[in-house]
Design a protein around this motif. Sequence first.
Motif, PDB file in Angstrom:
ATOM      1  N   THR A  42       3.872  -8.205   3.944  1.00 42.86           N
ATOM      2  CA  THR A  42       4.878  -7.426   4.646  1.00 42.86           C
ATOM      3  C   THR A  42       5.673  -6.573   3.662  1.00 42.86           C
ATOM      4  O   THR A  42       5.760  -6.887   2.462  1.00 42.86           O
ATOM      5  CB  THR A  42       5.850  -8.351   5.412  1.00 42.86           C
ATOM      6  OG1 THR A  42       6.574  -9.140   4.476  1.00 42.86           O
ATOM      7  CG2 THR A  42       5.103  -9.243   6.386  1.00 42.86           C
ATOM      8  N   ILE A  44       8.914  -6.118   3.491  1.00 43.01           N
ATOM      9  CA  ILE A  44      10.112  -6.820   3.006  1.00 43.01           C
ATOM     10  C   ILE A  44       9.758  -7.732   1.836  1.00 43.01           C
ATOM     11  O   ILE A  44      10.464  -7.760   0.825  1.00 43.01           O
ATOM     12  CB  ILE A  44      10.764  -7.632   4.149  1.00 43.01           C
ATOM     13  CG1 ILE A  44      11.174  -6.729   5.303  1.00 43.01           C
ATOM     14  CG2 ILE A  44      11.939  -8.448   3.634  1.00 43.01           C
ATOM     15  CD1 ILE A  44      12.258  -5.741   4.942  1.00 43.01           C
ATOM     16  N   ARG A  45       8.673  -8.472   1.953  1.00 40.13           N
ATOM     17  CA  ARG A  45       8.258  -9.369   0.864  1.00 40.13           C
ATOM     18  C   ARG A  45       7.827  -8.587  -0.369  1.00 40.13           C
ATOM     19  O   ARG A  45       8.078  -9.015  -1.488  1.00 40.13           O
ATOM     20  CB  ARG A  45       7.138 -10.285   1.323  1.00 40.13           C
ATOM     21  CG  ARG A  45       7.609 -11.326   2.292  1.00 40.13           C
ATOM     22  CD  ARG A  45       6.488 -12.240   2.646  1.00 40.13           C
ATOM     23  NE  ARG A  45       6.957 -13.603   2.499  1.00 40.13           N
ATOM     24  CZ  ARG A  45       6.200 -14.657   2.604  1.00 40.13           C
ATOM     25  NH1 ARG A  45       4.910 -14.513   2.812  1.00 40.13           N
ATOM     26  NH2 ARG A  45       6.711 -15.857   2.484  1.00 40.13           N
ATOM     27  N   LEU A  47       9.006  -5.624  -1.301  1.00 43.61           N
ATOM     28  CA  LEU A  47      10.233  -5.127  -1.922  1.00 43.61           C
ATOM     29  C   LEU A  47      10.990  -6.244  -2.634  1.00 43.61           C
ATOM     30  O   LEU A  47      11.540  -6.033  -3.724  1.00 43.61           O
ATOM     31  CB  LEU A  47      11.115  -4.455  -0.876  1.00 43.61           C
ATOM     32  CG  LEU A  47      10.571  -3.150  -0.291  1.00 43.61           C
ATOM     33  CD1 LEU A  47      11.495  -2.639   0.806  1.00 43.61           C
ATOM     34  CD2 LEU A  47      10.382  -2.115  -1.371  1.00 43.61           C
ATOM     35  N   ALA A  48      11.009  -7.435  -2.045  1.00 42.94           N
ATOM     36  CA  ALA A  48      11.665  -8.576  -2.690  1.00 42.94           C
ATOM     37  C   ALA A  48      10.937  -8.968  -3.968  1.00 42.94           C
ATOM     38  O   ALA A  48      11.567  -9.252  -4.995  1.00 42.94           O
ATOM     39  CB  ALA A  48      11.730  -9.758  -1.733  1.00 42.94           C
TER      40      ALA A  48
END
Length: 109
Positions: A42, A44-45, A47-48
Amino acid sequence: MFFELLLAVYIGCAGFVAAGLIASFYQLVTNRPARFALESETLIRILATVAIVIFAGPFILMRNAIRGRRIEGRPIGWLVASTTIAGMWSMCSGVVVIQFALAIAYNVA
């Protein structure tokens, strides 16, 4: 001149400590060491993971360099180059960490 050198060493140490804390926290949460890999599906993951690698990078680099020297027998020049890169990277991330700490201190006081 001496003050600027001490300031650079302090900022580099702050960056490396932050890298170690972030990498250790990542290992505590995920039960595997931080590394230079994007295995997320994903956005979000991803980017994290990029944010973690940006700030934990010096620690990951030094861990890999020391393991490469001890286990694989890489030449000492490899370790010196990795240490130099990690030191400069720590100074860059240390500036961000110090600025963040000063901004918090300014807003709290």
